[in-house]
Design a protein around this motif. Structure first.
Motif, PDB file in Angstrom:
ATOM      1  N   ALA A 156      -1.271  46.261   9.902  1.00 12.15           N
ATOM      2  CA  ALA A 156      -1.408  46.160   8.443  1.00 12.15           C
ATOM      3  C   ALA A 156      -1.889  44.758   8.075  1.00 12.15           C
ATOM      4  O   ALA A 156      -1.248  43.774   8.411  1.00 12.15           O
ATOM      5  CB  ALA A 156      -0.070  46.445   7.768  1.00 12.15           C
TER       6      ALA A 156
ATOM      7  N   LYS B 262       3.979  42.492  -0.962  1.00 14.81           N
ATOM      8  CA  LYS B 262       3.231  41.472  -0.221  1.00 14.81           C
ATOM      9  C   LYS B 262       3.553  41.581   1.258  1.00 14.81           C
ATOM     10  O   LYS B 262       4.722  41.623   1.634  1.00 14.81           O
ATOM     11  CB  LYS B 262       3.625  40.072  -0.682  1.00 14.81           C
TER      12      LYS B 262
ATOM     13  N   VAL C 153      -3.959  53.886   1.479  1.00 13.85           N
ATOM     14  CA  VAL C 153      -3.916  53.649   2.914  1.00 13.85           C
ATOM     15  C   VAL C 153      -2.730  54.333   3.584  1.00 13.85           C
ATOM     16  O   VAL C 153      -2.658  54.417   4.810  1.00 13.85           O
ATOM     17  CB  VAL C 153      -3.892  52.137   3.241  1.00 13.85           C
TER      18      VAL C 153
ATOM     19  N   GLY D  88      -1.575  40.668   2.732  1.00 15.41           N
ATOM     20  CA  GLY D  88      -2.113  40.708   1.377  1.00 15.41           C
ATOM     21  C   GLY D  88      -1.175  41.448   0.456  1.00 15.41           C
ATOM     22  O   GLY D  88      -0.030  41.738   0.799  1.00 15.41           O
ATOM     23  N   THR D  89      -1.679  41.781  -0.726  1.00 21.82           N
ATOM     24  CA  THR D  89      -0.882  42.476  -1.734  1.00 21.82           C
ATOM     25  C   THR D  89      -1.283  43.943  -1.798  1.00 21.82           C
ATOM     26  O   THR D  89      -2.458  44.273  -1.909  1.00 21.82           O
ATOM     27  CB  THR D  89      -1.065  41.813  -3.113  1.00 21.82           C
ATOM     28  N   TYR D  90      -0.301  44.812  -1.714  1.00 17.05           N
ATOM     29  CA  TYR D  90      -0.486  46.256  -1.772  1.00 17.05           C
ATOM     30  C   TYR D  90       0.159  46.771  -3.060  1.00 17.05           C
ATOM     31  O   TYR D  90       1.094  46.167  -3.578  1.00 17.05           O
ATOM     32  CB  TYR D  90       0.196  46.929  -0.583  1.00 17.05           C
ATOM     33  N   THR D  91      -0.323  47.896  -3.558  1.00 18.89           N
ATOM     34  CA  THR D  91       0.288  48.559  -4.706  1.00 18.89           C
ATOM     35  C   THR D  91       1.023  49.791  -4.195  1.00 18.89           C
ATOM     36  O   THR D  91       0.448  50.611  -3.477  1.00 18.89           O
ATOM     37  CB  THR D  91      -0.780  48.983  -5.736  1.00 18.89           C
TER      38      THR D  91
ATOM     39  N   TYR E 248      -4.339  49.652  -0.982  1.00 15.43           N
ATOM     40  CA  TYR E 248      -4.783  48.302  -0.658  1.00 15.43           C
ATOM     41  C   TYR E 248      -6.179  48.148  -1.249  1.00 15.43           C
ATOM     42  O   TYR E 248      -7.081  48.918  -0.899  1.00 15.43           O
ATOM     43  CB  TYR E 248      -4.788  48.123   0.861  1.00 15.43           C
ATOM     44  N   PHE E 249      -6.335  47.223  -2.176  1.00 23.05           N
ATOM     45  CA  PHE E 249      -7.591  47.040  -2.901  1.00 23.05           C
ATOM     46  C   PHE E 249      -8.063  48.344  -3.546  1.00 23.05           C
ATOM     47  O   PHE E 249      -9.254  48.658  -3.553  1.00 23.05           O
ATOM     48  CB  PHE E 249      -8.680  46.456  -1.997  1.00 23.05           C
TER      49      PHE E 249
ATOM     50  N   ASN F 264       4.099  45.868  -6.736  1.00 26.25           N
ATOM     51  CA  ASN F 264       3.319  45.233  -5.674  1.00 26.25           C
ATOM     52  C   ASN F 264       4.211  44.876  -4.498  1.00 26.25           C
ATOM     53  O   ASN F 264       5.384  44.559  -4.665  1.00 26.25           O
ATOM     54  CB  ASN F 264       2.625  43.970  -6.184  1.00 26.25           C
TER      55      ASN F 264
END
Length: 155
Positions: free
Chosen positions: A118, A145, A86, A121-124, A81-82, A143
């Motif tokens: 959680a 969401k 995580v 947002g957008t996670y990778t 995340y960013f 990604n």
């Protein structure tokens, strides 16, 4: 006048249901982790629902093909995340699919419930399949969401 309203409402209701169904099961764009000729070629990733809802189960369905049978290994999942990791988990690949996986196409599906805390947002997500000798057979990123609630637009 009431009879003219019903067909329009039925049409809108059908369109709304169709839109929700489409938003909750879509193919996800993915890429390989590196410019490597992996032994396992991924052809598709599907996340259901998409976007994901906190505290509810999410299913990842990976369609792939292998040129050689797979007798064992591990499935490593890393979530960032960013840019910060995580979450990380490791699964026995043969608990996710029936081993050995024969040459050709196969599908691996994994379901889990995301924590309520959680942030949206957008996670990778990075998913790596390694054989029993720890050699990477494939590695993909995509990604994910996480929405605010149950009825979240995919737009």
């Amino acid at each position: 006048m009431e009879s003219q309203l019903h067909p329009k409402l039925n049409h809108l209701l059908c369109l709304f249901i169709l839109t929700l169904s489409f938003a909750h099961a879509q193919a996800t764009t993915f890429g390989y982790c590196a410019d490597v000729n992996y032994d396992v070629k991924v052809s598709g990733v599907e996340i259901t629902p998409d976007p994901v809802v906190r505290s509810r189960p999410v299913t990842f369905k990976i369609s792939a093909a292998t040129g050689e049978a797979i007798y064992g290994g591990k499935w490593v999942i890393i979530v960032a995340y960013f840019g910060f990791v995580v979450h990380k988990e490791i699964h026995d690949f043969c608990e996710e699919v029936s081993c050995p996986v024969a040459t050709g196409s196969f599908v691996v599906a994994h379901t889990q419930k995301l924590p309520a805390f959680a942030p949206p947002g957008t996670y990778t997500v990075e998913m790596t399949l390694k054989n029993e000798k720890n050699k990477p057979l494939t590695c993909i990123t995509f990604n994910l969401k996480i929405g605010w609630g149950f009825l979240v637009s995919n737009i």
